[in-house]
Write a protein that holds these residues in place. Sequence first.
Motif, mmCIF file in Angstrom:
data_model
loop_
_atom_site.group_PDB
_atom_site.id
_atom_site.type_symbol
_atom_site.label_atom_id
_atom_site.label_comp_id
_atom_site.label_asym_id
_atom_site.label_seq_id
_atom_site.Cartn_x
_atom_site.Cartn_y
_atom_site.Cartn_z
ATOM 1 N N VAL A 76 0.815 -1.213 0.000
ATOM 2 C CA VAL A 76 0.000 0.000 0.000
ATOM 3 C C VAL A 76 0.850 1.265 0.000
ATOM 4 C CG1 VAL A 76 -1.938 -1.135 1.147
ATOM 5 C CG2 VAL A 76 -0.159 -0.053 2.511
ATOM 6 N N CYS A 77 2.138 1.131 0.247
ATOM 7 C CA CYS A 77 2.990 2.324 0.288
ATOM 8 C C CYS A 77 3.207 2.847 -1.128
ATOM 9 C CB CYS A 77 4.334 1.986 0.936
ATOM 10 S SG CYS A 77 5.473 3.398 1.005
ATOM 11 N N GLU A 78 2.815 4.090 -1.383
ATOM 12 C CA GLU A 78 2.924 4.688 -2.710
ATOM 13 C C GLU A 78 4.001 5.769 -2.751
ATOM 14 O OE1 GLU A 78 -0.960 6.085 -3.665
ATOM 15 O OE2 GLU A 78 -1.812 4.065 -3.894
ATOM 16 N N TRP A 79 4.896 5.752 -1.772
ATOM 17 C CA TRP A 79 5.993 6.721 -1.781
ATOM 18 C C TRP A 79 6.924 6.437 -2.939
ATOM 19 C CZ3 TRP A 79 6.113 11.109 0.634
ATOM 20 C CH2 TRP A 79 7.317 11.805 0.802
ATOM 21 N N ASN A 80 7.394 7.490 -3.598
ATOM 22 C CA ASN A 80 8.202 7.312 -4.811
ATOM 23 C C ASN A 80 9.403 6.411 -4.577
ATOM 24 O OD1 ASN A 80 6.508 8.930 -6.303
ATOM 25 N ND2 ASN A 80 7.656 10.812 -5.907
ATOM 26 N N ALA A 81 10.107 6.648 -3.486
ATOM 27 C CA ALA A 81 11.293 5.847 -3.216
ATOM 28 C C ALA A 81 10.954 4.554 -2.484
ATOM 29 C CB ALA A 81 12.286 6.664 -2.391
ATOM 30 N N GLY A 82 9.679 4.349 -2.163
ATOM 31 C CA GLY A 82 9.253 3.135 -1.495
ATOM 32 C C GLY A 82 9.439 3.194 0.011
ATOM 33 N N CYS A 83 8.736 2.287 0.701
ATOM 34 C CA CYS A 83 8.859 2.158 2.154
ATOM 35 C C CYS A 83 9.659 0.902 2.477
ATOM 36 C CB CYS A 83 7.472 2.067 2.806
ATOM 37 S SG CYS A 83 6.429 3.522 2.574
ATOM 38 N N VAL A 84 10.340 0.909 3.574
ATOM 39 C CA VAL A 84 11.148 -0.239 3.977
ATOM 40 C C VAL A 84 10.841 -0.578 5.440
ATOM 41 C CG1 VAL A 84 13.019 0.263 2.369
ATOM 42 C CG2 VAL A 84 13.080 1.220 4.686
ATOM 43 N N ILE A 85 11.229 -1.783 5.826
ATOM 44 C CA ILE A 85 11.163 -2.205 7.222
ATOM 45 C C ILE A 85 12.585 -2.546 7.656
ATOM 46 C CG2 ILE A 85 10.401 -4.018 8.796
ATOM 47 C CD1 ILE A 85 7.804 -4.164 7.298
ATOM 48 N N HIS A 86 13.044 -1.912 8.728
ATOM 49 C CA HIS A 86 14.410 -2.148 9.207
ATOM 50 C C HIS A 86 14.437 -2.073 10.731
ATOM 51 C CE1 HIS A 86 15.618 2.413 9.084
ATOM 52 N NE2 HIS A 86 14.458 2.206 9.674
ATOM 53 N N ASN A 87 15.660 -2.120 11.286
ATOM 54 C CA ASN A 87 15.860 -2.092 12.745
ATOM 55 C C ASN A 87 15.045 -3.180 13.438
ATOM 56 O OD1 ASN A 87 17.606 0.087 12.528
ATOM 57 N ND2 ASN A 87 16.023 1.602 12.948
ATOM 58 N N ILE A 88 15.198 -4.417 12.949
ATOM 59 C CA ILE A 88 14.443 -5.536 13.513
ATOM 60 C C ILE A 88 15.204 -6.085 14.728
ATOM 61 C CG2 ILE A 88 13.493 -7.827 13.069
ATOM 62 C CD1 ILE A 88 13.506 -7.060 10.069
ATOM 63 N N THR A 89 14.552 -6.100 15.870
ATOM 64 C CA THR A 89 15.118 -6.687 17.080
ATOM 65 C C THR A 89 14.072 -7.598 17.715
ATOM 66 O OG1 THR A 89 14.381 -4.808 18.436
ATOM 67 C CG2 THR A 89 16.606 -4.702 17.538
ATOM 68 N N VAL A 90 14.548 -8.692 18.306
ATOM 69 C CA VAL A 90 13.645 -9.668 18.938
ATOM 70 C C VAL A 90 14.088 -9.864 20.383
ATOM 71 C CG1 VAL A 90 12.658 -11.979 18.832
ATOM 72 C CG2 VAL A 90 13.316 -10.812 16.708
ATOM 73 N N THR A 91 13.171 -9.692 21.299
ATOM 74 C CA THR A 91 13.425 -9.914 22.720
ATOM 75 C C THR A 91 12.308 -10.774 23.303
ATOM 76 O OG1 THR A 91 12.233 -7.883 23.303
ATOM 77 C CG2 THR A 91 14.621 -7.711 22.995
ATOM 78 N N ILE A 113 8.724 -8.835 18.681
ATOM 79 C CA ILE A 113 9.456 -8.506 17.451
ATOM 80 C C ILE A 113 9.248 -7.024 17.181
ATOM 81 C CG2 ILE A 113 9.749 -9.009 15.002
ATOM 82 C CD1 ILE A 113 8.438 -11.733 15.509
ATOM 83 N N SER A 114 10.304 -6.246 17.379
ATOM 84 C CA SER A 114 10.234 -4.805 17.193
ATOM 85 C C SER A 114 10.887 -4.421 15.869
ATOM 86 C CB SER A 114 10.938 -4.099 18.356
ATOM 87 O OG SER A 114 10.974 -2.704 18.156
ATOM 88 N N PHE A 115 10.246 -3.514 15.137
ATOM 89 C CA PHE A 115 10.777 -3.087 13.836
ATOM 90 C C PHE A 115 10.248 -1.705 13.504
ATOM 91 C CE2 PHE A 115 6.892 -5.432 13.350
ATOM 92 C CZ PHE A 115 6.152 -4.740 12.420
ATOM 93 N N SER A 116 10.762 -1.122 12.443
ATOM 94 C CA SER A 116 10.371 0.228 12.051
ATOM 95 C C SER A 116 9.985 0.271 10.584
ATOM 96 C CB SER A 116 11.516 1.223 12.295
ATOM 97 O OG SER A 116 11.862 1.287 13.654
ATOM 98 N N PHE A 117 8.838 0.889 10.305
ATOM 99 C CA PHE A 117 8.524 1.301 8.939
ATOM 100 C C PHE A 117 9.288 2.596 8.685
ATOM 101 C CE2 PHE A 117 4.781 -1.030 10.376
ATOM 102 C CZ PHE A 117 4.529 -1.877 9.313
ATOM 103 N N ALA A 118 9.887 2.725 7.529
ATOM 104 C CA ALA A 118 10.691 3.919 7.253
ATOM 105 C C ALA A 118 10.611 4.304 5.789
ATOM 106 C CB ALA A 118 12.154 3.676 7.659
ATOM 107 N N LEU A 119 10.825 5.582 5.533
ATOM 108 C CA LEU A 119 10.961 6.087 4.166
ATOM 109 C C LEU A 119 11.942 7.242 4.182
ATOM 110 C CD1 LEU A 119 9.214 8.963 4.062
ATOM 111 C CD2 LEU A 119 7.290 7.400 3.925
#
Length: 495
Positions: free
Chosen positions: A268-283, A358-364
């Motif tokens: 659903v992300c329509e950002w020109n450069a796209g959206c990413v998921i990063h900074n994944i940490t599991v505790t 599971i912690s993560f970040s949506f980013a653009l």
Amino acid sequence: MSPLNYLWITLLCLVIYRNVYSEPICKDAMSHVPDDMIVSCSLRCARYGYEIESTKASVPHRVQYFHLKEINFTEARCVDKQAPRFTKRCPHSMIFFTEIGSRSAAVNWTLRAIDNSRMVPKVNCSHEPGDYEVGEYDISCKAIDEAGNMKMCEFHVSVRSMGCPELKQPAHGSLRCDEWRYGRLCFQECDKQYDIPPGSMFPNLFVCGVTGLWTPNIVPDCILPIEATGLVLQANIRLNTHVCDDIVTGKARLGFLSLLETSDVLNVCEWNAGCVIHNITVTCGPAYREQTENEHGGMMVDGAGMNVVDMTSERHTVQEELVWYERPEVLSDVVQPRSKRDLSSRSSGEIWSFSVNISFSFALNFSTSALESGTAYDWMTYLGSKELYDAAVFMQTQTESGVIGLEIPNLDWKFHDDPFDYGFVSPFCPEGFLPSWKTMKCSHCVAGTYYNTSSFDCIACPPGTYQDEVAQTTCKSCPPGTTSEGLTSRLNDCI
């Protein structure tokens, strides 16, 4: 012996040897052998508070003499043993207030003492009445008589301000102040495009109370934040398991990465450069915390404090409760309530020992060309925030509805009753900067502070150090033989 002789001997003993103040007197006299006229005297002091004191090692308080002329009291004398006393009760505490705009107040007290010797004792105090600066003082007074007996009086004096000093107006901003019951309070405001320096040590509220001192006492200048290079949105997925170790967290991480590769959760992300998921940490940590009957009446609460399960009922159902989730609509401050789901609909009532997060970040990212082209920064943050919220909501609904599945082989697990949550969109800032939700930009740690990479906060430089640059992660040590008071921004302040 006739009664007349007995009376004569008694009066003679009392009159001749009576000294009311400093000499012992005969309390009584009696005759036992008429021929020898044996007289017996009990020594005492007539004045209250006086006691017999001997000039020899031992002189009895009751003496016998064969002849009255042999009676001699020079070996014993009366000495004052009673301490003076104050005419009024010693005060416990005294409070004085300054005039508005003044930093001192006239402090007065009166202490008088009397003594059994009928002499006025001297009263000496550690402090004398007079003008006292705002502060707290412990006063100690003592009354001493001529015999050296002492009586103490200790009390506390508090000098408080009825007025508050003026605060320094911040550069590129102003203070909006008002009166309150015990003093004044001020709110710091910054001009458009400016912001208050970041960090918990710089709140925008300043309070002055009865002490006449401001907390905090430093008004920082407003600073000009920089534009962020992108936006991030923190999210979490929670699972329940029976074990918790590095193997489990590793499997959960691999399962989540596999989900991202096989499912287009960012469709659903329509950002020109796209959206990413990063900074994944599991505790992982305890999933449930047992409570005693006295505490919660047989209830169990999960480790995140989300679901309250009544263990006294047969079905262990979750109590219905309205919970406010901080999940706004796109760039809206309106927060929607939602009800917790019945735990029995997701599980058979099995109690899980651990919770895996599971912690993560949506980013653009903002493209360099867009930033340099003059595109309105506010418009970019608006559109970017919308895209990240849309991506988070889509992933939440797909996960909770089971459209996309998380596969973790060789592990007994289930989704938490409320498995997905996310926070607010934040500007992505470089190290040494903190996000500002007012401007959606990045504000640097000011001089005199440093960026703490553990607490993600701007912290004041400790005593003995200084920092004359902004956006730094450490402080500089003062030269040998010098020190500083903390929050020091200049080398010259190390003294």
